[in-house]
Design a protein around this motif. Structure first.
Motif, short mmCIF file in Angstrom:
data_model
loop_
_atom_site.label_atom_id
_atom_site.label_comp_id
_atom_site.label_asym_id
_atom_site.label_seq_id
_atom_site.Cartn_x
_atom_site.Cartn_y
_atom_site.Cartn_z
N VAL A 118 52.20 -13.47 12.68
CA VAL A 118 50.82 -13.84 12.41
C VAL A 118 50.02 -13.70 13.71
N THR A 119 49.09 -12.75 13.74
CA THR A 119 48.30 -12.51 14.94
C THR A 119 46.89 -13.08 14.85
N THR A 120 46.43 -13.37 13.63
CA THR A 120 45.09 -13.92 13.44
C THR A 120 45.11 -14.93 12.30
N ILE A 121 44.44 -16.06 12.49
CA ILE A 121 44.16 -17.02 11.42
C ILE A 121 42.68 -17.33 11.51
N ALA A 122 41.94 -17.06 10.46
CA ALA A 122 40.48 -17.22 10.51
C ALA A 122 39.98 -17.88 9.24
N TYR A 123 39.40 -19.08 9.40
CA TYR A 123 38.79 -19.80 8.27
C TYR A 123 37.29 -19.54 8.25
N ARG A 124 36.74 -19.36 7.06
CA ARG A 124 35.31 -19.13 6.91
C ARG A 124 34.79 -19.97 5.74
N PRO A 125 33.88 -20.93 5.99
CA PRO A 125 33.29 -21.69 4.87
C PRO A 125 32.41 -20.78 4.02
N GLY A 126 32.16 -21.21 2.80
CA GLY A 126 31.34 -20.38 1.91
C GLY A 126 31.11 -21.04 0.57
N LEU A 145 44.60 -14.32 7.12
CA LEU A 145 45.67 -14.08 8.08
C LEU A 145 45.77 -12.58 8.33
N VAL A 146 46.12 -12.22 9.54
CA VAL A 146 46.53 -10.85 9.83
C VAL A 146 47.99 -10.92 10.25
N ILE A 147 48.83 -10.16 9.57
CA ILE A 147 50.26 -10.11 9.87
C ILE A 147 50.58 -8.75 10.46
N GLU A 148 51.10 -8.73 11.67
CA GLU A 148 51.47 -7.49 12.31
C GLU A 148 52.85 -7.07 11.82
N THR A 149 52.94 -5.84 11.30
CA THR A 149 54.19 -5.35 10.73
C THR A 149 54.56 -4.03 11.39
N ALA A 150 55.73 -3.52 11.03
CA ALA A 150 56.17 -2.23 11.56
C ALA A 150 55.28 -1.10 11.10
N HIS A 151 54.49 -1.31 10.04
CA HIS A 151 53.62 -0.28 9.48
C HIS A 151 52.15 -0.51 9.84
N GLY A 152 51.89 -1.48 10.69
CA GLY A 152 50.52 -1.78 11.07
C GLY A 152 50.08 -3.14 10.58
N PRO A 153 48.87 -3.57 10.96
CA PRO A 153 48.37 -4.90 10.56
C PRO A 153 48.00 -4.94 9.08
N LEU A 154 48.33 -6.05 8.46
CA LEU A 154 48.05 -6.28 7.04
C LEU A 154 47.28 -7.58 6.91
N GLY A 155 46.20 -7.57 6.14
CA GLY A 155 45.39 -8.77 5.96
C GLY A 155 45.72 -9.49 4.66
N VAL A 156 45.77 -10.82 4.73
CA VAL A 156 45.99 -11.67 3.55
C VAL A 156 44.89 -12.72 3.57
N VAL A 157 44.08 -12.78 2.51
CA VAL A 157 42.96 -13.71 2.50
C VAL A 157 43.06 -14.63 1.28
N GLN A 158 43.12 -15.94 1.54
CA GLN A 158 43.07 -16.94 0.48
C GLN A 158 41.60 -17.22 0.18
N CYS A 169 46.78 -23.86 4.60
CA CYS A 169 47.54 -22.82 5.28
C CYS A 169 48.49 -23.52 6.25
N TRP A 170 49.78 -23.27 6.10
CA TRP A 170 50.78 -24.01 6.87
C TRP A 170 51.33 -23.25 8.07
N VAL A 171 50.90 -22.04 8.30
CA VAL A 171 51.46 -21.26 9.41
C VAL A 171 50.54 -21.34 10.63
N LYS A 172 51.09 -20.95 11.77
CA LYS A 172 50.35 -21.00 13.03
C LYS A 172 50.29 -19.61 13.66
N HIS A 173 49.38 -19.50 14.60
CA HIS A 173 49.23 -18.25 15.34
C HIS A 173 50.53 -17.90 16.06
N ASP A 174 50.91 -16.64 16.03
CA ASP A 174 52.13 -16.11 16.65
C ASP A 174 53.41 -16.52 15.93
N GLU A 175 53.29 -17.13 14.77
CA GLU A 175 54.47 -17.51 14.00
C GLU A 175 55.04 -16.29 13.28
#
Length: 232
Positions: A118-126, A145-158, A169-175
Motif C-alpha cells: 500500500v503506497t497511498t491511502i487517501a480519504y475524500r469527504p463528499g 488505496l494505491v497498491i504497488e504490484t509487479a504489474h504497476g500501481p493499481l487503485g482501489v476506491v471504497q 479501512c484497516w490497512v496502513k501506509h507501506d503495509e
C-alpha cells in the motif's frame, strides 16, 4: 458430514465491527416489544438482517500474481475507461475502471484484489448519492488505496452509497497485502472501484455477479495454467 460441520457451514461468522450494531438492534427489539408486542417480531427480523449484513464468510482466493480478484461482493455495474480520482496520484490519463455495486444484502467486507504494498491511502469527504450512479465515483465520500504490484500501481476506491455513512479501512501506509486479505468495510450499501494497470485484460461484464476474494476481475496471463488457491 457431522452435525457440527453442518452448523459450521450454515452459520457464517459475524465480523467484530458488526456486533455493536447487532446488540443495538437486539436491545431496540426488546424495548419496542415491551411497548407493543407485535413490533417485537419486526425487531427480530431487523436484528437478523443486521447480523446477516455484517457476515464474514471464508473465501477461497486464487494465488497468482497474474490475476486481479474482486474486492467486493455485488454486481459489476461499470467496465470502461475513467480518470482515477486525483488524490490517488495516478495521473489524468484514463485507466480501465471496474465498479462493483454492493446492495444492503451483499457481504460488505472488502478484500485486497492483488498482492502488493500500500503506497497511498487517501480519504475524500463528499456526497451520499446512490452508489450505482456513475457520478458517485467522483462526487461521493470515498477512501482510496494505491497498491504497488509487479504489474504497476493499481487503485482501489471504497465509495459510500445512499445509506452508507461510514467507510472503514484497516490497512496502513507501506503495509503489505495478500490477494483476498480483508482490508475494509463500508456500512449499508456502497461500491468499490478498481483502476487497473494498462496491461490488465478485464474478464467480467456489466451485470455479472462478483464474489470478493474469488471472482477474477482481470488478468495479465498469456497461458491457461490453473492458479493455486487458498482459503481465508
Amino acid at each position: 458430514m457431522s452435525l457440527a460441520d453442518t452448523i459450521r457451514k450454515t452459520m457464517v461468522p459475524v465480523h467484530r465491527e458488526g456486533w455493536p450494531f447487532v446488540a443495538a438492534f437486539a436491545v431496540g427489539t426488546i424495548i419496542i416489544g415491551w411497548l407493543w408486542s407485535p413490533l417485537f417480531y419486526l425487531g427480530l427480523v431487523l436484528t437478523a438482517w443486521c447480523a446477516y449484513f455484517f457476515r464474514d464468510p471464508q473465501r477461497v482466493t486464487p494465488v497468482d500474481d497474474a490475476l486481479v480478484i474482486s474486492p467486493a461482493d455485488g454486481i459489476v455495474s461499470a467496465v470502461g475507461p475513467a480518470v482515477p480520482p486525483v488524490e490517488l496520484g495516478l495521473g489524468d490519463t484514463p485507466m480501465t475502471r471496474v465498479s462493483v455495486f454492493m446492495n444492503v444484502f451483499s457481504v460488505h467486507i472488502n478484500r485486497a484484489p492483488v498482492r502488493g504494498k500500500v503506497t497511498t491511502i487517501a480519504y475524500r469527504p463528499g456526497k451520499f448519492l446512490n452508489a450505482d450512479l456513475d457520478k458517485a465515483s467522483t462526487e461521493n465520500e470515498r477512501n482510496g488505496l494505491v497498491i504497488e504490484t509487479a504489474h504497476g500501481p493499481l487503485g482501489v476506491v471504497q465509495v459510500a452509497g445512499l445509506v452508507a455513512r461510514r467507510i472503514l479501512c484497516w490497512v496502513k501506509h507501506d503495509e503489505d497485502l495478500s490477494a483476498g486479505e480483508r482490508f475494509g468495510l463500508i456500512r449499508f450499501g456502497s461500491r468499490v472501484d478498481l483502476y487497473l494497470p494498462a496491461a490488465a485484460t478485464t474478464r467480467v461484464f456489466v451485470g455479472q455477479t462478483a464474489i470478493a476474494g474469488e471472482t477474477v476481475i482481470a488478468d495479465y496471463r498469456d497461458d491457461t495454467e490453473t492458479p493455486l488457491s487458498r482459503t481465508s
